[in-house]
Design a protein around this motif. Structure first.
Motif, PDB file in Angstrom:
ATOM      1  N   GLU A  91       0.873  -1.171   0.000  1.00  0.00           N
ATOM      2  CA  GLU A  91       0.000   0.000   0.000  1.00  0.00           C
ATOM      3  C   GLU A  91       0.912   1.223   0.000  1.00  0.00           C
ATOM      4  OE1 GLU A  91      -3.356  -0.050  -0.171  1.00  0.00           O
ATOM      5  OE2 GLU A  91      -3.268  -2.245  -0.238  1.00  0.00           O
ATOM      6  N   LEU A  92       0.734   2.119  -0.955  1.00  0.00           N
ATOM      7  CA  LEU A  92       1.625   3.262  -1.121  1.00  0.00           C
ATOM      8  C   LEU A  92       0.889   4.567  -0.889  1.00  0.00           C
ATOM      9  CD1 LEU A  92       3.205   1.850  -4.349  1.00  0.00           C
ATOM     10  CD2 LEU A  92       4.223   1.803  -2.088  1.00  0.00           C
ATOM     11  N   ALA A  93       1.512   5.442  -0.118  1.00  0.00           N
ATOM     12  CA  ALA A  93       0.926   6.750   0.177  1.00  0.00           C
ATOM     13  C   ALA A  93       0.965   7.632  -1.067  1.00  0.00           C
ATOM     14  CB  ALA A  93       1.709   7.417   1.310  1.00  0.00           C
ATOM     15  N   PRO A  94       0.094   8.614  -1.147  1.00  0.00           N
ATOM     16  CA  PRO A  94       0.124   9.530  -2.296  1.00  0.00           C
ATOM     17  C   PRO A  94       1.405  10.348  -2.305  1.00  0.00           C
ATOM     18  CG  PRO A  94      -1.628  10.151  -0.756  1.00  0.00           C
ATOM     19  CD  PRO A  94      -0.979   8.926  -0.214  1.00  0.00           C
ATOM     20  N   HIS A  95       1.874  10.659  -3.482  1.00  0.00           N
ATOM     21  CA  HIS A  95       2.998  11.597  -3.611  1.00  0.00           C
ATOM     22  C   HIS A  95       2.714  12.525  -4.781  1.00  0.00           C
ATOM     23  CE1 HIS A  95       5.008   9.708  -7.111  1.00  0.00           C
ATOM     24  NE2 HIS A  95       4.545   8.583  -6.614  1.00  0.00           N
ATOM     25  N   HIS A  96       3.293  13.694  -4.724  1.00  0.00           N
ATOM     26  CA  HIS A  96       2.966  14.745  -5.699  1.00  0.00           C
ATOM     27  C   HIS A  96       3.991  14.849  -6.814  1.00  0.00           C
ATOM     28  CE1 HIS A  96      -0.492  16.298  -3.526  1.00  0.00           C
ATOM     29  NE2 HIS A  96       0.181  16.013  -2.432  1.00  0.00           N
ATOM     30  N   GLY A  97       4.469  13.738  -7.301  1.00  0.00           N
ATOM     31  CA  GLY A  97       5.367  13.768  -8.436  1.00  0.00           C
ATOM     32  C   GLY A  97       6.733  13.197  -8.112  1.00  0.00           C
ATOM     33  N   TRP A  98       7.616  13.333  -9.063  1.00  0.00           N
ATOM     34  CA  TRP A  98       8.932  12.718  -8.984  1.00  0.00           C
ATOM     35  C   TRP A  98      10.024  13.709  -8.621  1.00  0.00           C
ATOM     36  CZ3 TRP A  98       8.870   7.664  -8.783  1.00  0.00           C
ATOM     37  CH2 TRP A  98       7.784   6.996  -9.325  1.00  0.00           C
ATOM     38  N   THR A  99       9.658  14.926  -8.230  1.00  0.00           N
ATOM     39  CA  THR A  99      10.679  15.906  -7.875  1.00  0.00           C
ATOM     40  C   THR A  99      11.445  15.431  -6.651  1.00  0.00           C
ATOM     41  OG1 THR A  99       9.508  17.772  -8.833  1.00  0.00           O
ATOM     42  CG2 THR A  99      11.068  18.275  -7.073  1.00  0.00           C
ATOM     43  N   ARG A 100      12.771  15.485  -6.752  1.00  0.00           N
ATOM     44  CA  ARG A 100      13.650  15.126  -5.646  1.00  0.00           C
ATOM     45  C   ARG A 100      14.741  16.183  -5.570  1.00  0.00           C
ATOM     46  NH1 ARG A 100       9.794  12.533  -5.192  1.00  0.00           N
ATOM     47  NH2 ARG A 100       9.561  10.306  -5.026  1.00  0.00           N
ATOM     48  N   PRO A 101      15.395  16.329  -4.426  1.00  0.00           N
ATOM     49  CA  PRO A 101      16.492  17.302  -4.356  1.00  0.00           C
ATOM     50  C   PRO A 101      17.510  17.011  -5.466  1.00  0.00           C
ATOM     51  CG  PRO A 101      16.009  16.422  -2.187  1.00  0.00           C
ATOM     52  CD  PRO A 101      15.196  15.623  -3.170  1.00  0.00           C
ATOM     53  N   GLY A 102      17.877  18.010  -6.194  1.00  0.00           N
ATOM     54  CA  GLY A 102      18.832  17.862  -7.281  1.00  0.00           C
ATOM     55  C   GLY A 102      18.239  17.325  -8.568  1.00  0.00           C
ATOM     56  N   ARG A 103      16.928  17.035  -8.598  1.00  0.00           N
ATOM     57  CA  ARG A 103      16.303  16.505  -9.802  1.00  0.00           C
ATOM     58  C   ARG A 103      14.866  17.007  -9.893  1.00  0.00           C
ATOM     59  NH1 ARG A 103      14.508  10.469 -10.693  1.00  0.00           N
ATOM     60  NH2 ARG A 103      13.660  11.065  -8.704  1.00  0.00           N
ATOM     61  N   PRO A 104      14.686  18.282 -10.212  1.00  0.00           N
ATOM     62  CA  PRO A 104      13.326  18.829 -10.266  1.00  0.00           C
ATOM     63  C   PRO A 104      12.527  18.250 -11.443  1.00  0.00           C
ATOM     64  CG  PRO A 104      14.916  20.456 -10.999  1.00  0.00           C
ATOM     65  CD  PRO A 104      15.704  19.264 -10.540  1.00  0.00           C
ATOM     66  N   ARG A 105      11.252  18.037 -11.194  1.00  0.00           N
ATOM     67  CA  ARG A 105      10.335  17.560 -12.226  1.00  0.00           C
ATOM     68  C   ARG A 105       9.063  18.400 -12.166  1.00  0.00           C
ATOM     69  NH1 ARG A 105      14.320  14.972 -13.468  1.00  0.00           N
ATOM     70  NH2 ARG A 105      14.429  12.758 -13.832  1.00  0.00           N
ATOM     71  N   ARG A 106       8.288  18.335 -13.228  1.00  0.00           N
ATOM     72  CA  ARG A 106       7.004  19.024 -13.284  1.00  0.00           C
ATOM     73  C   ARG A 106       6.061  18.384 -12.263  1.00  0.00           C
ATOM     74  NH1 ARG A 106       2.778  17.468 -16.725  1.00  0.00           N
ATOM     75  NH2 ARG A 106       4.287  16.077 -17.659  1.00  0.00           N
ATOM     76  N   PRO A 107       5.392  19.180 -11.414  1.00  0.00           N
ATOM     77  CA  PRO A 107       4.487  18.592 -10.409  1.00  0.00           C
ATOM     78  C   PRO A 107       3.278  17.926 -11.058  1.00  0.00           C
ATOM     79  CG  PRO A 107       4.503  20.991 -10.242  1.00  0.00           C
ATOM     80  CD  PRO A 107       5.470  20.616 -11.330  1.00  0.00           C
ATOM     81  N   GLN A 108       2.767  16.886 -10.410  1.00  0.00           N
ATOM     82  CA  GLN A 108       1.576  16.197 -10.889  1.00  0.00           C
ATOM     83  C   GLN A 108       0.334  16.956 -10.447  1.00  0.00           C
ATOM     84  OE1 GLN A 108       2.392  12.298  -9.114  1.00  0.00           O
ATOM     85  NE2 GLN A 108       2.175  11.475 -11.170  1.00  0.00           N
ATOM     86  N   ASP A 109      -0.712  16.837 -11.236  1.00  0.00           N
ATOM     87  CA  ASP A 109      -1.984  17.478 -10.909  1.00  0.00           C
ATOM     88  C   ASP A 109      -2.703  16.770  -9.771  1.00  0.00           C
ATOM     89  OD1 ASP A 109      -1.474  19.132 -13.014  1.00  0.00           O
ATOM     90  OD2 ASP A 109      -2.734  18.020 -14.416  1.00  0.00           O
TER      91      ASP A 109
END
Length: 173
Positions: A119-137
Motif C-alpha cells: 500500500e503506497l501513500a500519495p505523492h505529488h510527483g517525482w521531484t527530488r532534491p537535485g532533480r526537479p520535475r514538473r508537479p503532478q496534478d
C-alpha cells in the motif's frame, strides 16, 4: 456475449486508444510491448507493458503494466493482464507488477492471478532534491500488485513441496 481475442498492438495505436478512452491518465512514455483485446467489432482494450517506473524495482527480471484501458467490455481488462503475464514470462521475466488507485477493487488483477503486495501513500510527483520535475496534478494512494514466477516453480504451478528429511536417508548420510 462475443468472444475476446488477444491481438498485437503498435505503440502509437495503443496510445491513441488510451487518449480516447482512459478516464484520468495519458499514454505512457515508452514500452517493451503492447497488447490489444478485440471482439468481432474491433479493439476494445489495450495494455502497455514496460520497465518499472520505480527505479528500485527495475531489476532486469521485472516488468510493469504501465497502462490498461478498455471501453468497458466485460472481462477485457483481466484478459489483458493474463496475456501480459504470459508474454512477460515467455520473454524470460520473473515478475510483473501493476498499480491500482484507492477506490479501485483490483478485480481484474485478482482474476489474472495477481496479489496485492504494498500500500503506497500519495505523492505529488517525482521531484527530488537535485532533480526537479514538473508537479503532478493529482496525488492518490495506490496499491502495488504483482505476479511472480520463481525459479523453483513451473509456470503457473503451486510451489513444489519441500522434501521430507526426517527418514532413513538422513541417518545414512
Amino acid at each position: 456475449m462475443s468472444s475476446l481475442t488477444i491481438v498485437p498492438m503498435h505503440f502509437r495505436d495503443a496510445c491513441a486508444f488510451i487518449t480516447a478512452h482512459h478516464r484520468h491518465h495519458r499514454p505512457p512514455q515508452g514500452m517493451k510491448f503492447a497488447l490489444g483485446v478485440a471482439d468481432a467489432d474491433g479493439v476494445v482494450g489495450v495494455a502497455v507493458v514496460g520497465r518499472p517506473v520505480a527505479r528500485l524495482l527495475d531489476d532486469g527480471l521485472t516488468l510493469e503494466v504501465t497502462r490498461t484501458c478498455t471501453d468497458g467490455t466485460r472481462n477485457a481488462n483481466s484478459k489483458l493482464y493474463g496475456a501480459a503475464w504470459r508474454a512477460a514470462r515467455a520473454l524470460g521475466y520473473r515478475r510483473l507488477i501493476s498499480y491500482t488507485e484507492v477506490g479501485e477493487s483490483g478485480a481484474s488483477l485478482r482474476a489474472a492471478g495477481f496479489a496485492p503486495v504494498a500500500e503506497l501513500a500519495p505523492h505529488h510527483g517525482w521531484t527530488r532534491p537535485g532533480r526537479p520535475r514538473r508537479p503532478q496534478d493529482r496525488a492518490v494512494a495506490r496499491t502495488r500488485w504483482e505476479i511472480t514466477r520463481h525459479p523453483d516453480r513451473t509456470a503457473d504451478a503451486e510451489p513444489r513441496p519441500e522434501p521430507v528429511l526426517d527418514g532413513p536417508e538422513l541417518r545414512a548420510a
